[in-house]
Design a protein around this motif. Sequence first.
Motif, PDB file in Angstrom:
ATOM      1  N   LYS A  86     -14.354  -0.535 103.305  1.00  0.00           N
ATOM      2  CA  LYS A  86     -15.604  -1.208 102.935  1.00  0.00           C
ATOM      3  C   LYS A  86     -15.395  -2.142 101.753  1.00  0.00           C
ATOM      4  O   LYS A  86     -16.073  -3.168 101.636  1.00  0.00           O
ATOM      5  CB  LYS A  86     -16.687  -0.180 102.617  1.00  0.00           C
ATOM      6  CG  LYS A  86     -17.268   0.479 103.855  1.00  0.00           C
ATOM      7  CD  LYS A  86     -18.422   1.404 103.515  1.00  0.00           C
ATOM      8  CE  LYS A  86     -19.067   1.951 104.788  1.00  0.00           C
ATOM      9  NZ  LYS A  86     -20.201   2.859 104.503  1.00  0.00           N
ATOM     10  N   GLU A  87     -14.473  -1.783 100.877  1.00  0.00           N
ATOM     11  CA  GLU A  87     -14.156  -2.654  99.735  1.00  0.00           C
ATOM     12  C   GLU A  87     -13.590  -3.993 100.209  1.00  0.00           C
ATOM     13  O   GLU A  87     -13.675  -4.992  99.490  1.00  0.00           O
ATOM     14  CB  GLU A  87     -13.154  -1.966  98.809  1.00  0.00           C
ATOM     15  CG  GLU A  87     -13.745  -0.802  98.016  1.00  0.00           C
ATOM     16  CD  GLU A  87     -12.695  -0.055  97.214  1.00  0.00           C
ATOM     17  OE1 GLU A  87     -11.499  -0.418  97.310  1.00  0.00           O
ATOM     18  OE2 GLU A  87     -13.059   0.888  96.486  1.00  0.00           O
ATOM     19  N   GLU A  89     -14.807  -5.559 102.617  1.00  0.00           N
ATOM     20  CA  GLU A  89     -15.969  -6.249 103.194  1.00  0.00           C
ATOM     21  C   GLU A  89     -15.800  -6.463 104.697  1.00  0.00           C
ATOM     22  O   GLU A  89     -16.115  -7.533 105.244  1.00  0.00           O
ATOM     23  CB  GLU A  89     -16.222  -7.577 102.469  1.00  0.00           C
ATOM     24  CG  GLU A  89     -16.539  -7.391 100.981  1.00  0.00           C
ATOM     25  CD  GLU A  89     -16.851  -8.699 100.270  1.00  0.00           C
ATOM     26  OE1 GLU A  89     -16.697  -9.760 100.899  1.00  0.00           O
ATOM     27  OE2 GLU A  89     -17.248  -8.645  99.101  1.00  0.00           O
ATOM     28  N   ASP A  91     -16.633  -5.579 108.727  1.00  0.00           N
ATOM     29  CA  ASP A  91     -17.803  -5.185 109.515  1.00  0.00           C
ATOM     30  C   ASP A  91     -17.706  -3.701 109.864  1.00  0.00           C
ATOM     31  O   ASP A  91     -16.612  -3.156 110.045  1.00  0.00           O
ATOM     32  CB  ASP A  91     -17.877  -6.005 110.804  1.00  0.00           C
ATOM     33  CG  ASP A  91     -18.216  -7.478 110.547  1.00  0.00           C
ATOM     34  OD1 ASP A  91     -18.755  -7.759 109.452  1.00  0.00           O
ATOM     35  OD2 ASP A  91     -17.920  -8.318 111.416  1.00  0.00           O
TER      36      ASP A  91
END
Length: 265
Positions: A86-87, A89, A91
């Motif tokens: 998630k870091e 970015e 999907d």
Amino acid sequence: MMTKKITKIGMQKRPGRYNIFLDEKYAFSVSESVLINFRLAKDMEIDGQLEKLILADDDVAKAYSKALNYLAHQLRAESEVITKLKELELDDNVIDEVMQKLREQNLIDDQNYADSYVRTIMLTSDKGPSVIRQNLRQKKIGENLIDQALQQYPEDALLENGTKLAEKQLKHYHHFPVKVRLQKVRQSMMIKGFKGDLITQILNNITIKEDPDEEWENMKAQAQKLWQRNRKYAFRERILRTKRSLFGKGYSTEFINRWIEEQKI
């Protein structure tokens, strides 16, 4: 639908990456796994829809490669890998595909992670089960998995590590009266994650050396500080306040009265 033809496939300096040229112009790059999956080859025709599928698959391949690099250094919980992705970015659907791929290849396994964590803590630290459980919860490990993992910490090892911790803490608090020393040791062990019944068992099995002379000297030093602090009060009030503080610190009535009598001389 308009199509373009692959006119060249060139290897990048980065291992495992390939440049794709459509109609003699650079279009995009892909990983080796994508190249193989889509059987990309010179003269193959690619339309816009197929190009989107290729690029989407390459996003997963790149994310997967980064996940592997992250896992190469040490075992990770699933939540740690998700946070790392998630870091970047990415999907959510890309992250989901990567995680599923890692699970299928047994590269992440929260039970394995929890088992290994418990064994490591048992061998290298003085933390008890409650702290271990709390730390694993922070990694979002499920309660059933934690219960299973804690079976890696047998009672004899728990007793041995708890005894070592108690003995260490008893030495640390040696300048306190025995009663206070035991209270502080119990508190320290509970903070470290040991349960009350086990702490009681351990402390009952430890022989605590009492040195009246040392306790007397320690109390005298404490009493002198208190006596000086209470100097603004009348003599009787000064005695009462000093005695009350010494009682609160766990010193015996005999020692306190003995010291007070010496002040009356």
